[in-house]
Design an enzyme around this catalytic site. Structure first.
Site, PDB file in Angstrom:
ATOM      1  N   ALA A  12       0.831  -1.202   0.000  1.00  0.00           N
ATOM      2  CA  ALA A  12       0.000   0.000   0.000  1.00  0.00           C
ATOM      3  C   ALA A  12       0.867   1.254   0.000  1.00  0.00           C
ATOM      4  O   ALA A  12       0.640   2.184  -0.779  1.00  0.00           O
ATOM      5  CB  ALA A  12      -0.917  -0.007   1.224  1.00  0.00           C
ATOM      6  N   LYS A 191       2.833   9.278  16.555  1.00  0.00           N
ATOM      7  CA  LYS A 191       2.094   8.326  15.722  1.00  0.00           C
ATOM      8  C   LYS A 191       1.747   7.061  16.511  1.00  0.00           C
ATOM      9  O   LYS A 191       0.706   6.434  16.296  1.00  0.00           O
ATOM     10  CB  LYS A 191       2.895   7.972  14.470  1.00  0.00           C
ATOM     11  CG  LYS A 191       2.082   7.068  13.544  1.00  0.00           C
ATOM     12  CD  LYS A 191       2.277   7.324  12.084  1.00  0.00           C
ATOM     13  CE  LYS A 191       1.149   6.674  11.299  1.00  0.00           C
ATOM     14  NZ  LYS A 191       1.569   6.163  10.000  1.00  0.00           N
TER      15      LYS A 191
END
Lengths: 311, 311
Positions: A12, A191
């Site tokens: 991806a 994150k």
């Protein structure tokens, strides 16, 4: 004129960003393994929220020596595959070339920096909701911004460097938002505030982000994990702004149902990124005197699930 | 001469102890629901480590008014079914009769004590590895001892009472070890030291005790949960002896692979005993100023699993 990119790992991340760079005019070479035949014959297909497109012809390679020396080698592999990089990176990098590492978690740059021939590492965090749905075929659901920072062995902020600026310039025609980070590690911790709860709980509870958010009884677990990450980040010298957890929760509430990457890995029988996403943060937190009991329990439970798979 | 028992809940607990009492000469009446026809026709079958036996004829009843007034009403239901007791117990108890509650967890006696007609409650902890494998059919794997204590509304130790001694005398001919507890609540907390980790983790990780024990990476989670229970027990005034956790771990290592009751409930689609096994202990710990973060996370994750079942 335009700089030359190699893409290692055409899932991806590598597939989406590589295709966007190529469409915007960059010379992009894809180093492929299982998908080589398909991508060589059919190119890449991106089904994107921002518009579908196909690149019928791409530079596909099976071996590093089929790729000319590159200014930037974009690594979009899972961290669990990083053991292949010592063999590959030195053959792909032009003199003075830069590694662009687009991976989750903590600590992977330290190992990369020890590979002979690897100099500058620019490390990126992708805010990308996308899944590889077939060979050379990426479904891009939402978002896509990249935050870039330059790696320093001592962990201190590197500031905004020429290597980062050059990559940002390369991405400019793609329209993908690029943010340049003074403090890479701080951004990696931030994150993790999302990744640690949602990756782990989606695997543990066999579900997606929507259903996790829809159970009010689970909210204190999600927040409890987030609070541990925020405290660990602060303890390692990277304070997280007040309200960041609320922002992450609100963003996830606004998202469509999403299967985090670790859930996709688990369902596909792939290795889980436990080392970079849990073990390295736990180790760094512990070294800084911070405890993460909920995170540690989650990590150990995920380890059990991975070990007992297929038994 | 022998006293009359009613058994409410003819699963592993009620079936095993009721059959052992009857075989030893007691008059035992079973109040049955789904299994009534089968048990009336075929009686009870116990496949036991200590010797198999069959009771071809038993006193089976479908309604409380078919049972003569009983000296002891043994409740072997899941706590999740306790809402039926206000209707049943007053009709089964002889004047001065005793409720013998053989259930896991905390806090259920408080509700029972409010039922009109319920006087003395003797509450027991069963150290029994047994599963109901069919109507009137119990597979007894190991152990079986019962610890008995008398309930006091103020939670303080009741000491050894006549009601406890009478029940111990009834069980004597069965050979089942009975221990009389001065401090019922302390014993309930001690049992939770095992139940909280193993019931929850077996459901969460879809596994049995053997595999939980075989993963060294999971051991700190098991011990972490046990330590929270020990600390909560101490905070509520029931100190657990030093070395108790080691003893529980060693006992579980020595056990054959076992599916805890909550795992059987989950797999069978039954309600989970989350209220008595997690929620009440968390509430009592919190009231005493003790935190149980790992236990709370586990409870919330189990709640998610229960709520999302079948979706």
């Amino acid at each position: 004129m335009s700089r030359r990119y190699a893409i290692v790992g055409c899932g991806a991340v590598g597939g989406y960003y590589g295709a966007c760079l190529q469409r915007a005019g960059a010379e992009v070479h894809y180093l492929l393994h299982r998908d080589y035949d398909h991508v060589r014959a059919h190119g890449l297909r991106i089904d994107s929220k921002f518009g579908n497109f196909v690149l019928p012809r791409v530079h596909a390679a099976q071996r590093p020596d089929q790729v000319p020396p590159c200014d930037v080698v974009l690594v979009g592999l899972k961290t669990t595959a990083n053991h292949v990089l010592p063999e590959i990176l030195p053959r792909l990098l032009a003199p003075g070339g830069v590694v662009l590492l687009l991976q989750n978690g903590l600590g992977e740059e330290d190992a990369l920096a020890r590979i002979p021939g690897v100099g500058t590492i620019v490390s990126g965090l992708c805010f990308l909701c996308a899944n590889k749905v077939g060979p050379g075929h990426v479904l891009h659901l939402d978002y896509g911004a990249i935050m870039l920072g330059e790696y320093r062995a001592d962990g201190r902020p590197a500031g905004v460097t020429p290597a980062m600026q050059a990559i940002a310039a390369d991405f400019k025609p793609t329209g993908i938002p690029i943010e340049l980070l003074e403090d890479l590690l701080g951004a990696r911790w931030k994150k993790l505030v999302w990744n640690i709860p949602f990756n782990g709980l989606s695997v543990l509870l066999n579900t997606d982000t929507r259903r996790l958010m829809d159970d009010p009884g689970l909210r204190p677990v999600i927040r409890g994990l987030m609070e541990e990450v925020v405290a660990a980040s602060a303890a390692t010298g990277h304070a997280v702004p007040a309200g960041f957890i609320d922002k992450m929760v609100a963003q996830t509430e606004a998202m469509a149902a999403y299967l985090p990457s670790m859930k996709l890995d688990y369902d596909a029988g792939r290795l889980l990124e436990l080392s970079s996403m849990y073990e390295a943060p736990l180790r760094q937190a512990s070294a800084a005197g911070a405890t993460m009991p909920l995170t540690e329990a989650l990590w150990r439970e995920l380890g059990f699930m991975e070990n007992s798979k297929g038994r």
